[in-house]
Design an enzyme around this catalytic site. Structure first.
Site: not given
Ligand code: BGC
Length: 763
Positions: A296
């Site tokens: 993530d």
């Molecule tokens: C979130 C993810 C997301 C990623 C990209 C993160 O902060 O937890 O779910 O896909 O950002 O935007």
């Protein structure tokens, strides 16, 4: 003698020729030999930096969805791109932008490997579907799959080839803002929905131009963060992990989801990004997942804050060894990993394996055949906001609404000669109904509830917002500011309510009060809305409360006093039309809650599949049993609950025996009759209880459901089967066991049903 450069050229020509003949069908899990050969030849000519480059994902130059690092200007990003040190981008959208960057990768790097373009296409791209929790309320797998396929069609026409969805995290804690992104609290329903969403995004042919790679996230247990607080610790046992958290991920992997994203939380002391138990042992080894794991947003860097790595070098070592294949916007791998491999600290085989997995997805998407396959300006123009999608999301939105209460048949509303007062800060809002996680959508593009109601012209409509919910316009990255002071709008609203036949009040949460980093400690109607509701109730009790929210709310006063309550969540682009069609009875509501509504925030976690405990009731009429002294144990509205404008009756509940062997298939059937005034749909639900287990079993577990459409007066028989895959469970060693003994099976229209039959399972 052939020079190095000529050699690369010949190898590349060879694998490009081979890639044209690559078989179209990529939905099976068996590895395609010819693809693997092409990956072999490509890996054999890649430098360590180029392999590590594949493991590096960079944010585009706008739309940040996380804290943006100070380093990493546009210039350095371009330099990295040209060097072949980037395998994927995120938050780049639109054919022009995607094509420009893809051109750099394909034409200016040494090997010309195309990029992946990832984006959070969570519930729509431009045309917005209901938030995922709302869609889950439909229990209608066909429309959920449809919703994902519309999102994939629009996003892919805009250059995107990879979505960071579906989120398949099970959660029992509505304080956690991300419950809006998931399918609720139940692993069985959650698994079915995970399959539908993966199929919707990926389709049956990943090489088509209107399908994209999906990503099951966040692996794993993110929905169990302590006290519902974002980015936090999770401490759960093996039984909860294997029986509740993991099943939807397993279902997604079995549906051939191409990627998995890890999560920000730690699990029992190990941040998931550093967990080889989850990422290697379970996901890649036991489940045979052959796609790749993306971290993530900067979760590899966060190993330092967790106190698991002392610096970025250590973070890169730990995460890569644990099986985090791609580094999202952390730039840790690109800076540290090559040296770690050269120094023998990280085996090159780890980098080879990660790069292979990433290249495999690129091949499967057909990017080596045509890196610009998603970059057709005409297609983008004709696909985005295609009117047929509005029709389809309207259908999905109607089916996502849950009728929670309807006393004195106040609903459906009469279509003529009524004075209807529409009141509430969300009634005329065109932005909030789009919900959270709708990054590419156009602000204020939803049909408001007021606009939807205005489509019906037989009644007199008056409107007053009554109070503001927020004090300033809000955006994805901003904190929401709630009005707790200004009640100056109350008097107008009270005036129109006094003289109305019916008051429709549209209250709830702003779209950006749920979603990532939007944990709440209260689950009430935020701001001054409860006060407004009670003030209106004093002058007119004929209230239909339409809730717009991204999580269950604790609204005991409304549940006790207001005659009709409609859970409309945030329904996306067509919110107002969907709500109006349900309120006027042109669609008979059929949704059922995929998550429990508590009476009070203090009951959390509250869920239907709880354990009986040693003291489940107050038989002896004393205080010593498992309960609260200031609230009932029961939920406000249970899992699986939802009403209709008609009524249903269950009868002839049958099972084909009373004793079964472990390998038998058990057949259960029940008749359902529409006994009410109009046609309608009912979600018939099947639950079991394993009465005695070697570890304690829940009082009920959902094991089947069917959405049944019934004309007035019609009866249908619904058939279910049960076998060892549903009767068994994972024990504390993570092993799946099926234990002989007594079981109960229940059917009904919600999880409180008491219609039961017993049977015995023998060896
Ligand atoms: C979130 C993810 C997301 C990623 C990209 C993160 O902060 O937890 O779910 O896909 O950002 O935007």
């Amino acid at each position: 003698m052939i020079s190095y450069k000529q050699n690369i050229t010949i190898t590349l020509i060879l694998f490009f020729i081979m890639s044209y003949s690559y078989a179209q069908n990529t939905t099976h899990k068996v590895l395609d030999k010819s693809t693997e050969h092409k990956i072999d030849s490509l890996l054999s000519i890649m430098t360590i930096e180029e392999k590590v480059g594949q493991m590096n994902q960079l944010n585009g130059f706008w739309d940040a969805t996380g804290p943006v690092p100070k380093e990493g200007s546009a210039e350095t990003k371009y330099e990295d791109l040209k060097n072949g040190w980037v395998g994927a981008m995120l938050n780049v959208r639109g054919v022009k932008q995607v094509k420009a960057l893809q051109k750099v990768a394909v034409e200016q790097t040494r090997l010309g490997i195309p990029l992946l373009f990832g984006y959070d296409v969570i519930h729509g791209y431009k045309t917005i579907s209901p938030i995922p929790l709302a869609e889950a309320s439909s229990w209608d797998l066909e429309i959920i799959e449809k919703s994902a396929s519309i999102a994939a069609a629009e996003a892919s026409s805009s250059g995107i080839n990879w979505t960071f969805a579906p989120m398949v995290d099970i959660s029992r804690d509505p304080r956690w803002g991300r419950v809006m992104e998931g399918a609720g609290e139940d692993p069985f329903l959650g698994s079915k929905i995970a399959i539908a969403r993966v199929n919707g995004f990926q389709g049956t042919n990943l090489k088509a131009t209107n399908t994209i790679a999906a990503c099951a996230k966040h692996f794993a247990a993110y929905g169990f963060v302590e006290s519902g607080k974002e980015y936090n610790s999770v401490d759960i046992g093996s039984s909860t992990l294997h029986n509740i958290v993991l099943p939807p991920f397993k279902a997604a992997v079995d549906t051939n989801v191409k990627t998995v994203m890890n999560s920000f939380n730690e699990l029992n002391g190990i941040p998931v990004t550093a967990s080889s138990y989850l990422q290697r042992d379970i996901l890649k080894d036991q489940w045979n997942f052959n796609g790749f794991v993306v971290s993530d947003w900067a979760s590899i860097n966060e190993l330092i804050n967790w106190g698991i790595a002392k610096n970025k070098k250590e973070a890169a070592e730990i995460a890569s060894k644990a099986g985090s294949d791609m580094d999202m916007e952390g730039s840790v791998y690109i800076k540290e990993l090559s040296e770690l491999v050269r120094n023998g600290i990280v085996p090159e085989s780890i980098v080879d394996d990660a790069a292979r997995r990433i290249l495999r997805v690129k091949f499967e998407l057909g990017l080596f055949d045509d890196p610009y396959k998603y970059c057709n300006l005409d297609n983008e123009k004709s696909t985005i906001y295609n009117p047929k999608y509005q029709e389809q999301v309207l259908d999905i939105a109607k089916k996502s609404i849950v009728l929670l209460k309807n006393e004195n048949s106040i609903l459906p509303l009469k279509k003529e000669k009524q004075h209807i007062a529409i009141i509430g800060p969300l009634a005329n809002d065109k932005n909030s109904p789009l919900g959270s996680w709708r990054l590419a959508s156009d602000d204020h593009s939803a049909v408001s509830v007021l606009e939807g109601m205005q489509e019906y012209t037989g009644n007199k409509l008056t409107f007053s917002k009554g109070v503001d919910l927020i004090t300033e316009p809000t955006r994805f990255i901003k904190e929401v500011k709630i009005n707790t002071i200004d009640t100056s709008g109350f008097s107008d609203a009270i005036e129109i309510a006094k003289i109305a036949d019916v008051v429709v009040m549209v209250l709830g949460e702003h779209g950006y009060q749920s979603g990532e980093a939007r944990s709440r400690t209260e689950l009430n109607l935020p701001g001054l809305q409860q006060k407004l509701l009670e003030a209106i109730f004093k002058v007119n009790q004929n209230i239909v409360l339409v809730l717009n929210n991204g999580r269950p709310l604790a609204i005991p006063w409304a549940a006790a006093n207001v005659p009709a309550i409609v859970e409309a969540w945030q329904l996306g682009s067509q919110t107002g039309n969907a709500v109006a069609q349900v309120l006027y009875g042109d669609y008979n509501p059929s949704g059922k809650l995929p998550i429990t509504f508590p009476r009070h925030v203090g009951q959390i976690p509250i869920y239907y599949n709880y354990k009986n405990t040693g003291r489940p009731s107050n038989n002896n009429n004393n205080v010593f049993w498992s309960h609260y002294i200031d609230s009932s144990n029961s939920p406000l509205y249970p899992f699986g609950y939802g009403l209709s404008y008609t009524t249903f009756e269950y009868s002839n509940f049958n099972i084909n025996g009373s004793t079964f062997k472990i390998n038998d298939t058990i057949k259960v059937s029940v008749d359902i009759t529409n006994t009410g005034i109009c046609k309608g749909k009912e979600v018939v639900q099947l639950y079991i209880r394993d009465m005695v287990g070697s570890i304690s079993r829940p009082v009920k577990e959902l094991k089947g459901f069917e959405l049944v459409d019934l004309k007035k007066g019609e009866t249908k028989t619904v058939h279910f089967t049960l076998d060892k895959t549903q009767l068994g469970y994972f024990n504390n060693d993570g092993a799946f066991v099926v234990e002989p003994g007594d079981f109960k099976v229940f059917v009904g229209g919600n999880s409180l049903t008491s219609l039961e039959i017993k049977f015995e399972l023998i060896d």
